[in-house]
Design a protein around this motif. Sequence first.
Motif, PDB file in Angstrom:
ATOM      1  N   LYS A  19       0.819  -1.206   0.000  1.00 14.91           N
ATOM      2  CA  LYS A  19       0.000   0.000   0.000  1.00 14.91           C
ATOM      3  C   LYS A  19       0.863   1.272   0.000  1.00 14.91           C
ATOM      4  O   LYS A  19       0.361   2.356  -0.282  1.00 14.91           O
ATOM      5  N   SER A  20       2.134   1.142   0.342  1.00 16.98           N
ATOM      6  CA  SER A  20       3.015   2.299   0.404  1.00 16.98           C
ATOM      7  C   SER A  20       3.120   2.972  -0.962  1.00 16.98           C
ATOM      8  O   SER A  20       3.119   2.313  -2.008  1.00 16.98           O
ATOM      9  N   THR A  21       3.230   4.303  -0.963  1.00 18.42           N
ATOM     10  CA  THR A  21       3.392   5.056  -2.199  1.00 18.42           C
ATOM     11  C   THR A  21       4.849   4.979  -2.642  1.00 18.42           C
ATOM     12  O   THR A  21       5.763   5.260  -1.866  1.00 18.42           O
ATOM     13  N   VAL A  22       5.062   4.607  -3.907  1.00 19.83           N
ATOM     14  CA  VAL A  22       6.412   4.337  -4.401  1.00 19.83           C
ATOM     15  C   VAL A  22       6.573   4.890  -5.811  1.00 19.83           C
ATOM     16  O   VAL A  22       5.591   5.177  -6.494  1.00 19.83           O
ATOM     17  N   PRO A  23       7.824   5.010  -6.292  1.00 16.65           N
ATOM     18  CA  PRO A  23       8.029   5.338  -7.712  1.00 16.65           C
ATOM     19  C   PRO A  23       7.644   4.159  -8.588  1.00 16.65           C
ATOM     20  O   PRO A  23       7.840   2.995  -8.208  1.00 16.65           O
ATOM     21  N   VAL A  24       7.088   4.454  -9.746  1.00 15.44           N
ATOM     22  CA  VAL A  24       6.678   3.390 -10.657  1.00 15.44           C
ATOM     23  C   VAL A  24       7.895   2.538 -11.013  1.00 15.44           C
ATOM     24  O   VAL A  24       8.991   3.038 -11.241  1.00 15.44           O
ATOM     25  N   GLY A  25       7.701   1.212 -11.047  1.00 19.68           N
ATOM     26  CA  GLY A  25       8.786   0.283 -11.313  1.00 19.68           C
ATOM     27  C   GLY A  25       9.306  -0.414 -10.077  1.00 19.68           C
ATOM     28  O   GLY A  25      10.233  -1.224 -10.157  1.00 19.68           O
ATOM     29  N   THR A  26       8.696  -0.153  -8.920  1.00 18.71           N
ATOM     30  CA  THR A  26       9.145  -0.760  -7.662  1.00 18.71           C
ATOM     31  C   THR A  26       8.638  -2.193  -7.509  1.00 18.71           C
ATOM     32  O   THR A  26       9.314  -3.039  -6.916  1.00 18.71           O
ATOM     33  N   ALA A  27       7.471  -2.490  -8.028  1.00 23.98           N
ATOM     34  CA  ALA A  27       6.854  -3.807  -7.812  1.00 23.98           C
ATOM     35  C   ALA A  27       7.744  -4.976  -8.242  1.00 23.98           C
ATOM     36  O   ALA A  27       7.863  -5.969  -7.500  1.00 23.98           O
ATOM     37  N   PRO A  28       8.368  -4.932  -9.410  1.00 28.23           N
ATOM     38  CA  PRO A  28       9.228  -6.069  -9.777  1.00 28.23           C
ATOM     39  C   PRO A  28      10.383  -6.285  -8.797  1.00 28.23           C
ATOM     40  O   PRO A  28      10.787  -7.430  -8.567  1.00 28.23           O
ATOM     41  N   ARG A  29      10.896  -5.213  -8.221  1.00 25.85           N
ATOM     42  CA  ARG A  29      11.987  -5.353  -7.253  1.00 25.85           C
ATOM     43  C   ARG A  29      11.488  -6.044  -5.983  1.00 25.85           C
ATOM     44  O   ARG A  29      12.185  -6.861  -5.386  1.00 25.85           O
ATOM     45  N   VAL A  30      10.259  -5.705  -5.552  1.00 21.73           N
ATOM     46  CA  VAL A  30       9.667  -6.366  -4.392  1.00 21.73           C
ATOM     47  C   VAL A  30       9.453  -7.844  -4.684  1.00 21.73           C
ATOM     48  O   VAL A  30       9.785  -8.715  -3.863  1.00 21.73           O
ATOM     49  N   ARG A  31       8.919  -8.151  -5.863  1.00 21.44           N
ATOM     50  CA  ARG A  31       8.709  -9.565  -6.243  1.00 21.44           C
ATOM     51  C   ARG A  31      10.029 -10.328  -6.226  1.00 21.44           C
ATOM     52  O   ARG A  31      10.114 -11.432  -5.681  1.00 21.44           O
ATOM     53  N   ASP A  32      11.066  -9.748  -6.817  1.00 18.93           N
ATOM     54  CA  ASP A  32      12.348 -10.453  -6.915  1.00 18.93           C
ATOM     55  C   ASP A  32      12.931 -10.733  -5.529  1.00 18.93           C
ATOM     56  O   ASP A  32      13.484 -11.825  -5.285  1.00 18.93           O
TER      57      ASP A  32
ATOM     58  N   GLU B 122       0.844   1.552  -9.369  1.00 20.04           N
ATOM     59  CA  GLU B 122       1.885   2.324  -8.693  1.00 20.04           C
ATOM     60  C   GLU B 122       1.742   3.819  -8.956  1.00 20.04           C
ATOM     61  O   GLU B 122       2.020   4.640  -8.091  1.00 20.04           O
ATOM     62  N   LEU B 123       1.335   4.164 -10.157  1.00 20.62           N
ATOM     63  CA  LEU B 123       1.189   5.579 -10.528  1.00 20.62           C
ATOM     64  C   LEU B 123      -0.074   6.225  -9.972  1.00 20.62           C
ATOM     65  O   LEU B 123      -0.179   7.454  -9.945  1.00 20.62           O
ATOM     66  N   ALA B 124      -1.036   5.417  -9.526  1.00 25.10           N
ATOM     67  CA  ALA B 124      -2.364   5.945  -9.182  1.00 25.10           C
ATOM     68  C   ALA B 124      -2.315   6.984  -8.060  1.00 25.10           C
ATOM     69  O   ALA B 124      -2.876   8.077  -8.187  1.00 25.10           O
ATOM     70  N   LYS B 125      -1.663   6.661  -6.937  1.00 26.54           N
ATOM     71  CA  LYS B 125      -1.670   7.572  -5.791  1.00 26.54           C
ATOM     72  C   LYS B 125      -0.907   8.855  -6.104  1.00 26.54           C
ATOM     73  O   LYS B 125      -1.390   9.967  -5.840  1.00 26.54           O
TER      74      LYS B 125
ATOM     75  N   PRO C  35       3.194  17.252  -0.871  1.00 28.90           N
ATOM     76  CA  PRO C  35       4.509  17.785  -1.243  1.00 28.90           C
ATOM     77  C   PRO C  35       5.486  16.686  -1.642  1.00 28.90           C
ATOM     78  O   PRO C  35       6.202  16.801  -2.642  1.00 28.90           O
ATOM     79  N   LYS C  36       5.518  15.606  -0.858  1.00 24.66           N
ATOM     80  CA  LYS C  36       6.440  14.505  -1.137  1.00 24.66           C
ATOM     81  C   LYS C  36       6.117  13.836  -2.466  1.00 24.66           C
ATOM     82  O   LYS C  36       7.021  13.513  -3.256  1.00 24.66           O
ATOM     83  N   ASP C  37       4.822  13.628  -2.739  1.00 27.11           N
ATOM     84  CA  ASP C  37       4.450  12.856  -3.916  1.00 27.11           C
ATOM     85  C   ASP C  37       4.685  13.616  -5.219  1.00 27.11           C
ATOM     86  O   ASP C  37       5.078  13.022  -6.228  1.00 27.11           O
ATOM     87  N   ILE C  38       4.446  14.932  -5.231  1.00 27.44           N
ATOM     88  CA  ILE C  38       4.715  15.650  -6.487  1.00 27.44           C
ATOM     89  C   ILE C  38       6.218  15.703  -6.752  1.00 27.44           C
ATOM     90  O   ILE C  38       6.659  15.616  -7.903  1.00 27.44           O
ATOM     91  N   ARG C  39       7.026  15.795  -5.696  1.00 28.56           N
ATOM     92  CA  ARG C  39       8.480  15.820  -5.888  1.00 28.56           C
ATOM     93  C   ARG C  39       8.995  14.440  -6.291  1.00 28.56           C
ATOM     94  O   ARG C  39       9.855  14.316  -7.166  1.00 28.56           O
ATOM     95  N   GLY C  40       8.450  13.403  -5.644  1.00 29.93           N
ATOM     96  CA  GLY C  40       8.836  12.052  -6.023  1.00 29.93           C
ATOM     97  C   GLY C  40       8.417  11.710  -7.444  1.00 29.93           C
ATOM     98  O   GLY C  40       9.132  11.006  -8.175  1.00 29.93           O
TER      99      GLY C  40
END
Length: 439
Positions: free
Chosen positions: A120-133, A207-210, A268-273
């Motif tokens: 559920k954590s907000t992350v940069p797009v492309g994080t999910a494959p790293r979590v799976r691996d 990942e991009l939704a939030k 603020p964090k999400d627009i910068r991220g």
Amino acid sequence: MKLTVIGCGYLGATHAACMAELGHEVLGMDSDMDKVAVLNSGKAPIHERDLDDLIAKHTASGKLSFTASYAEAAAFGDLHFIGVGTPQQPGENAYDLTHLFSAVRQLAPRIKNPAVVAVKSTVPVGTAPRVRDLLHEFAPAGDAIEVAWNPEFLRESFAVEDTLRPDRLVFGFESGHSWAEAVLRQCFEKIIESGTPTIVTDWATAELAKASANAFLATKISFINAIAEVCEASGADVGQLADILGHDARIGRRGMRPGLGFGGGCLPKDIRGFMARAGELGADQALTILREVDAINNRRRERMVDLARQQLDGNLAGKRITIWGAAFKPNTDDIRDSPALAVAQKLHELGATVTVTDPQALDNARKTHPELDYVNDPIAAVQDADLLLHLTEWPQFSHVDPARLAARTATPRVIDGRGTLNQITWREAGWTVRALGRP
């Protein structure tokens, strides 16, 4: 179902309590032993509307408990939600994923049976494959673990309501993983059956939704605040103008609140991220608008300091200024990137004696800003003040009788940074009133 929630901060504690409310057996896990003790005593570690009641109700019923043990969490159930913080990296715009990957690495070696890990954590797009691996590499269950992305869209002070009655659910999966979808649909069955729109998509879209939602909300707020700058220069009223624009169904009034701007731990964090990740992907030009969104938001704080200086004849040194508000928004004790405290700090640096009051956030504010003075009572806080700034729109502040306040001040002057004070009533009580974006 039996499920766990890894990370019991603002997001995790709320999610755990609400899952228990839906009828599940829930084990929350957090590495902070003090926080775990508070939660197991039936109390919330944060101020959030209705959360204390839910935690008390379900710790008493036995549906909800908390632990600091990853081993206990891994053995408890076959659905694990991860809701740890992903703050902004110090000195950079990018997300700091240290807590997320640490949680995955500690959980993985203890998962021995097939399971779904829903992040559920907000992350940069492309994080999910790293979590799976990481999960497939370190978990005894290996590739029998499926990864889902389940972003949250919570508003602080409405988090319980937004969890139990969300305006949409988003499930992101790797293609062909129907078991994970079945597990999440079972978990959220009551919410789905109530008619909540449910969007099933791929990892990247989820990942991009939030971050996309927060980027749009931030843009809407900064747009009306950019218009407020024009209103101040021209003598127009930005509040009325926002009402006029809001009647257009394509625009809508909701969320378009002119004033001091946004803060907190998300926008603020999400627009910068979002900008940082877009740059890494080579798409940063598409998000140039967000740089100006951020700049407009910061200008509102500078504008408040400038107005304070103007009201005090250009000299802040030695002046006594009272600030109503420390939390970044009402009905929370969250002071992350608080516009009110940013203004308070700047005024202090310019030589003013600054007194802050807030119904819930003073303890948190004292820890991060010990240089400021604090008073619990908003009426007592204005004693001998040369200027009052209204910077967090707590309902309690709007209900204070301005006539009662005026005699306590050195000079009855107020700047309304949130546009919720009744200017006519305050002026009739003898106050000089200024407001952002208004004549």
